[in-house]
Design a protein around this motif. Structure first.
Motif, PDB file in Angstrom:
ATOM      1  N   ILE A  73       0.853  -1.181   0.000  1.00  0.00           N
ATOM      2  CA  ILE A  73       0.000   0.000   0.000  1.00  0.00           C
ATOM      3  C   ILE A  73       0.890   1.232   0.000  1.00  0.00           C
ATOM      4  N   PRO A  74       0.763   2.104  -1.005  1.00  0.00           N
ATOM      5  CA  PRO A  74       1.658   3.268  -1.077  1.00  0.00           C
ATOM      6  C   PRO A  74       1.380   4.262   0.036  1.00  0.00           C
ATOM      7  N   ALA A  75       2.445   4.908   0.500  1.00  0.00           N
ATOM      8  CA  ALA A  75       2.310   5.950   1.513  1.00  0.00           C
ATOM      9  C   ALA A  75       2.045   7.284   0.840  1.00  0.00           C
ATOM     10  N   HIS A  76       1.174   8.077   1.454  1.00  0.00           N
ATOM     11  CA  HIS A  76       0.872   9.391   0.902  1.00  0.00           C
ATOM     12  C   HIS A  76       1.934  10.409   1.279  1.00  0.00           C
ATOM     13  N   GLY A  77       2.424  10.302   2.496  1.00  0.00           N
ATOM     14  CA  GLY A  77       3.544  11.137   2.903  1.00  0.00           C
ATOM     15  C   GLY A  77       3.231  12.605   3.090  1.00  0.00           C
ATOM     16  N   GLN A  78       1.990  12.982   3.341  1.00  0.00           N
ATOM     17  CA  GLN A  78       1.650  14.378   3.545  1.00  0.00           C
ATOM     18  C   GLN A  78       0.714  14.500   4.746  1.00  0.00           C
ATOM     19  N   ASP A  79       0.948  15.507   5.570  1.00  0.00           N
ATOM     20  CA  ASP A  79       0.057  15.761   6.700  1.00  0.00           C
ATOM     21  C   ASP A  79      -1.311  16.151   6.169  1.00  0.00           C
ATOM     22  N   PRO A  80      -2.400  15.728   6.856  1.00  0.00           N
ATOM     23  CA  PRO A  80      -2.403  14.889   8.056  1.00  0.00           C
ATOM     24  C   PRO A  80      -2.466  13.402   7.758  1.00  0.00           C
ATOM     25  N   ILE A  81      -2.214  13.037   6.501  1.00  0.00           N
ATOM     26  CA  ILE A  81      -2.347  11.634   6.121  1.00  0.00           C
ATOM     27  C   ILE A  81      -1.194  10.798   6.661  1.00  0.00           C
ATOM     28  N   GLU A  82      -0.067  11.449   7.005  1.00  0.00           N
ATOM     29  CA  GLU A  82       1.074  10.696   7.511  1.00  0.00           C
ATOM     30  C   GLU A  82       0.685   9.831   8.705  1.00  0.00           C
ATOM     31  N   ASP A  83      -0.097  10.381   9.628  1.00  0.00           N
ATOM     32  CA  ASP A  83      -0.511   9.606  10.792  1.00  0.00           C
ATOM     33  C   ASP A  83      -1.327   8.390  10.368  1.00  0.00           C
ATOM     34  N   ALA A  84      -2.185   8.551   9.358  1.00  0.00           N
ATOM     35  CA  ALA A  84      -2.974   7.424   8.863  1.00  0.00           C
ATOM     36  C   ALA A  84      -2.080   6.365   8.239  1.00  0.00           C
ATOM     37  N   ASP A  85      -1.031   6.781   7.531  1.00  0.00           N
ATOM     38  CA  ASP A  85      -0.086   5.828   6.948  1.00  0.00           C
ATOM     39  C   ASP A  85       0.599   5.011   8.040  1.00  0.00           C
ATOM     40  N   ARG A  86       1.055   5.702   9.082  1.00  0.00           N
ATOM     41  CA  ARG A  86       1.727   4.998  10.177  1.00  0.00           C
ATOM     42  C   ARG A  86       0.765   4.054  10.894  1.00  0.00           C
ATOM     43  N   LEU A  87      -0.465   4.510  11.118  1.00  0.00           N
ATOM     44  CA  LEU A  87      -1.450   3.672  11.802  1.00  0.00           C
ATOM     45  C   LEU A  87      -1.772   2.430  10.981  1.00  0.00           C
ATOM     46  N   PRO A 224      18.920  25.117 -15.528  1.00  0.00           N
ATOM     47  CA  PRO A 224      19.102  24.982 -14.082  1.00  0.00           C
ATOM     48  C   PRO A 224      18.705  26.255 -13.344  1.00  0.00           C
ATOM     49  N   VAL A 225      18.034  26.103 -12.211  1.00  0.00           N
ATOM     50  CA  VAL A 225      17.702  27.220 -11.336  1.00  0.00           C
ATOM     51  C   VAL A 225      18.031  26.824  -9.909  1.00  0.00           C
ATOM     52  N   ARG A 226      18.232  27.817  -9.073  1.00  0.00           N
ATOM     53  CA  ARG A 226      18.535  27.533  -7.668  1.00  0.00           C
ATOM     54  C   ARG A 226      17.267  27.167  -6.914  1.00  0.00           C
ATOM     55  N   GLY A 227      17.460  26.467  -5.812  1.00  0.00           N
ATOM     56  CA  GLY A 227      16.337  26.136  -4.949  1.00  0.00           C
ATOM     57  C   GLY A 227      15.586  24.915  -5.436  1.00  0.00           C
ATOM     58  N   SER A 228      14.738  24.381  -4.537  1.00  0.00           N
ATOM     59  CA  SER A 228      13.980  23.178  -4.843  1.00  0.00           C
ATOM     60  C   SER A 228      12.485  23.438  -4.916  1.00  0.00           C
ATOM     61  N   ALA A 229      11.910  24.011  -3.837  1.00  0.00           N
ATOM     62  CA  ALA A 229      10.469  24.279  -3.765  1.00  0.00           C
ATOM     63  C   ALA A 229       9.657  23.092  -4.265  1.00  0.00           C
ATOM     64  N   PRO A 230       9.756  21.934  -3.580  1.00  0.00           N
ATOM     65  CA  PRO A 230       9.035  20.753  -4.067  1.00  0.00           C
ATOM     66  C   PRO A 230       7.534  20.946  -4.168  1.00  0.00           C
ATOM     67  N   TRP A 231       6.954  21.762  -3.275  1.00  0.00           N
ATOM     68  CA  TRP A 231       5.514  21.995  -3.342  1.00  0.00           C
ATOM     69  C   TRP A 231       5.147  22.705  -4.635  1.00  0.00           C
ATOM     70  N   LEU A 232       6.025  23.658  -5.064  1.00  0.00           N
ATOM     71  CA  LEU A 232       5.768  24.368  -6.299  1.00  0.00           C
ATOM     72  C   LEU A 232       5.960  23.439  -7.499  1.00  0.00           C
ATOM     73  N   SER A 233       6.990  22.600  -7.434  1.00  0.00           N
ATOM     74  CA  SER A 233       7.225  21.637  -8.514  1.00  0.00           C
ATOM     75  C   SER A 233       6.052  20.673  -8.638  1.00  0.00           C
ATOM     76  N   VAL A 247       0.037  12.902  -5.867  1.00  0.00           N
ATOM     77  CA  VAL A 247       0.938  11.801  -6.222  1.00  0.00           C
ATOM     78  C   VAL A 247       2.344  12.325  -6.476  1.00  0.00           C
ATOM     79  N   ALA A 248       2.434  13.478  -7.134  1.00  0.00           N
ATOM     80  CA  ALA A 248       3.746  14.023  -7.488  1.00  0.00           C
ATOM     81  C   ALA A 248       4.522  14.511  -6.270  1.00  0.00           C
ATOM     82  N   ARG A 249       3.825  15.058  -5.261  1.00  0.00           N
ATOM     83  CA  ARG A 249       4.519  15.682  -4.131  1.00  0.00           C
ATOM     84  C   ARG A 249       5.431  14.709  -3.375  1.00  0.00           C
ATOM     85  N   PRO A 250       4.960  13.531  -2.952  1.00  0.00           N
ATOM     86  CA  PRO A 250       5.879  12.635  -2.250  1.00  0.00           C
ATOM     87  C   PRO A 250       7.015  12.128  -3.126  1.00  0.00           C
ATOM     88  N   LEU A 251       6.781  11.992  -4.435  1.00  0.00           N
ATOM     89  CA  LEU A 251       7.855  11.564  -5.323  1.00  0.00           C
ATOM     90  C   LEU A 251       8.951  12.612  -5.386  1.00  0.00           C
TER      91      LEU A 251
END
Length: 476
Positions: A73-87, A224-233, A247-251
């Motif tokens: 089962i894939p993990a979502h990896g984002q609050d507040p779902i992280e707690d559900a993944d661990r549970l 190439p640009v500086r910074g990551s900003a994964p939420w923006l990506s 789906v893209a955010r945890p990847l």
């Protein structure tokens, strides 16, 4: 071994089940919705248990008598779902211990939430084998689909810092090989994590460049640009591709650092194939394999057991498998199917295409202007067709006498195209004409081409369907 597979409706689980069956194991699948397994061909060979890991429903019944339990089962990896993944992982670990399961097998990607589930299994009383794969290459894999869509749809893009981090991808066929082996080859004391990866270590920008080359696209310009900003990506991915932001955010989060793995200890238990692990280029080639229109909608039932693990499955998400554009039309015909078939088989050449002659003539002339074959090839015989022969700017790819004619386009196009014409019985002596145009775009030009010509489909394809039905009714 008696194996329970969670996530059997997911990307990896749906490919693992038939391989476990082929290896001689008994398989039970735990799912919240058994209907999603209804159309897979191996459904009659497995037990299907109704349950929900997150809510701890049905676990005791599903795990009864099980030797090896797969947690896919894939993990979502984002609050507040992280707690559900661990549970959910904790519920599964406790239930496995209570049921006397001999081993837990878990596969996760580079995202932190997946690692947390693995840590939970490694700390429980049941021995666990945890596989860590940074990126799985296969049609339908979320990480591969993100790579596919970004490369195909964005010829010029900014490359944030995470795209310059290195990753060691693994072909889905190799990942499945390890998962199947985990059911039997590990001695009971083994309780640890293993890094999985193929022979290539590449930066994400290089993955995009290599994908473009393999897919026949023009070189991609990555600035190439500086910074990551994964939420923006992640929002950018969700905007320009069908891969959802969630789906893209945890990847992307998992790629904020190098994901190359630090060991290859798995080879002590599962030796590498004699010809080595599958390289990135070969894995992409397999994932992009589409042999004609019949495989555009590849189903597991169309593949020989154990099947092609890189092919799409009915249970894959709707955004996987690459973009496929379709124009589908049907018409009821008050004539026998055999009369309709005679009209279908006689199409093209001097007989015409039963649709807006000027449009077909213009398209043929434009094709010749850019070096294509145009309409000058005509047809060999006025009434009969054979597989492999030319038909104007098409090639007969498949013919089922009395039922199906499939044509593959050979005009110059930014992609690949097919046209299917079918004669079906309606059960009352009449017929149904079914017509389907299929287009697989190549790069941004392919998408632009489809939408540029789409307004004319009602005249071209709609007119074809109407006129073929009329010709059959008239007995011509």
């Amino acid at each position: 071994m008696r194996c329970l597979v969670t996530g059997a409706t997911g990307y990896v689980g749906g490919r693992l089940v038939p391989r476990l069956l082929a290896a001689g194991h008994e398989v039970r699948c735990l799912t919240r919705d058994p209907r999603r397994l209804r159309d897979v061909p191996w459904a009659p060979k497995v037990d299907v248990a109704l349950g929900d890991v997150a809510r701890d429903v049905g676990l005791a019944e599903a795990l009864a008598g099980i030797d090896v339990a797969y947690y896919l089962i894939p993990a979502h990896g984002q609050d507040p779902i992280e707690d559900a993944d661990r549970l959910a992982a904790l519920n599964f670990a406790i239930a496995c211990e209570a049921a006397g399961v001999q081993r837990i097998v878990h596969l996760h990607g580079p995202q932190p939430a997946g690692r947390e589930a693995g840590d939970i299994f490694l700390r429980c009383a049941v021995p666990a084998v945890v596989f860590r794969a940074a990126m799985i290459i296969g049609s339908g894999s979320a990480s591969f689909e993100m790579l596919r869509y970004l490369t195909e749809r964005v010829p010029v893009m900014l490359a944030p810092a995470w795209m310059r981090n290195r990753v060691r991808p693994i072909a889905v066929r190799d990942a499945l090989r390890y998962l199947v082996a985990a059911a039997a080859v590990f001695p009971p004391p083994v309780n640890r994590a293993f890094d999985l990866g193929g022979p290539d270590v590449l930066a994400y920008v290089e993955l995009m460049r290599r994908y473009a080359q393999i897919a026949g696209l023009r070189p991609r310009a990555l600035v190439p640009v500086r910074g990551s900003a994964p939420w923006l990506s992640a929002h950018w991915v969700g905007l320009v591709t069908p891969v959802p932001h969630r789906v893209a955010r945890p990847l992307i989060d998992g790629l904020r650092r190098d994901a190359v793995g630090g060991e290859h200890d798995i080879a002590r238990y599962v030796p590498d194939p004699h010809d080595g692990l599958t390289g990135f280029d070969t894995a992409v080639t397999l994932a992009l394999r589409k042999i004609g229109a019949g495989d555009v909608e590849t189903r597991w039932s169309n593949a020989a057991v154990p099947g092609a693990p890189s092919d799409p499955l009915p249970t894959d998400p709707s955004w996987s498998g690459g973009t496929v554009y379709r124009d589908e039309r049907t018409r009821a015909v008050a004539a026998p199917p055999e009369r309709l078939w005679r009209v279908i088989e006689a199409i093209g050449g001097d007989n015409g295409w039963h649709s807006f002659p000027l449009a077909w003539s213009v398209r043929g002339r434009l094709d010749r202007l850019v070096g294509g074959v145009g309409l000058r090839r005509g047809r060999r015989d006025p009434a009969r067709l054979y597989v492999g022969e030319a038909l104007d700017f098409w090639r007969v790819e498949e013919i089922v006498p009395g039922s199906l004619l499939r044509l593959r386009a050979e005009m110059k196009l930014p992609g690949r195209a097919w046209l299917e014409l079918r004669a079906l019985g309606d059960g009352r002596g009449g017929a149904v004409y079914a017509q389907r145009a299929i287009f697989l775009p190549r790069g941004l030009a392919g998408h632009a081409y489809w939408w540029a010509v789409a307004p004319f489909h009602a005249f071209v394809f709609g007119g074809m369907a109407r006129n073929i039905a009329r010709a059959a009714l008239a007995g011509s």
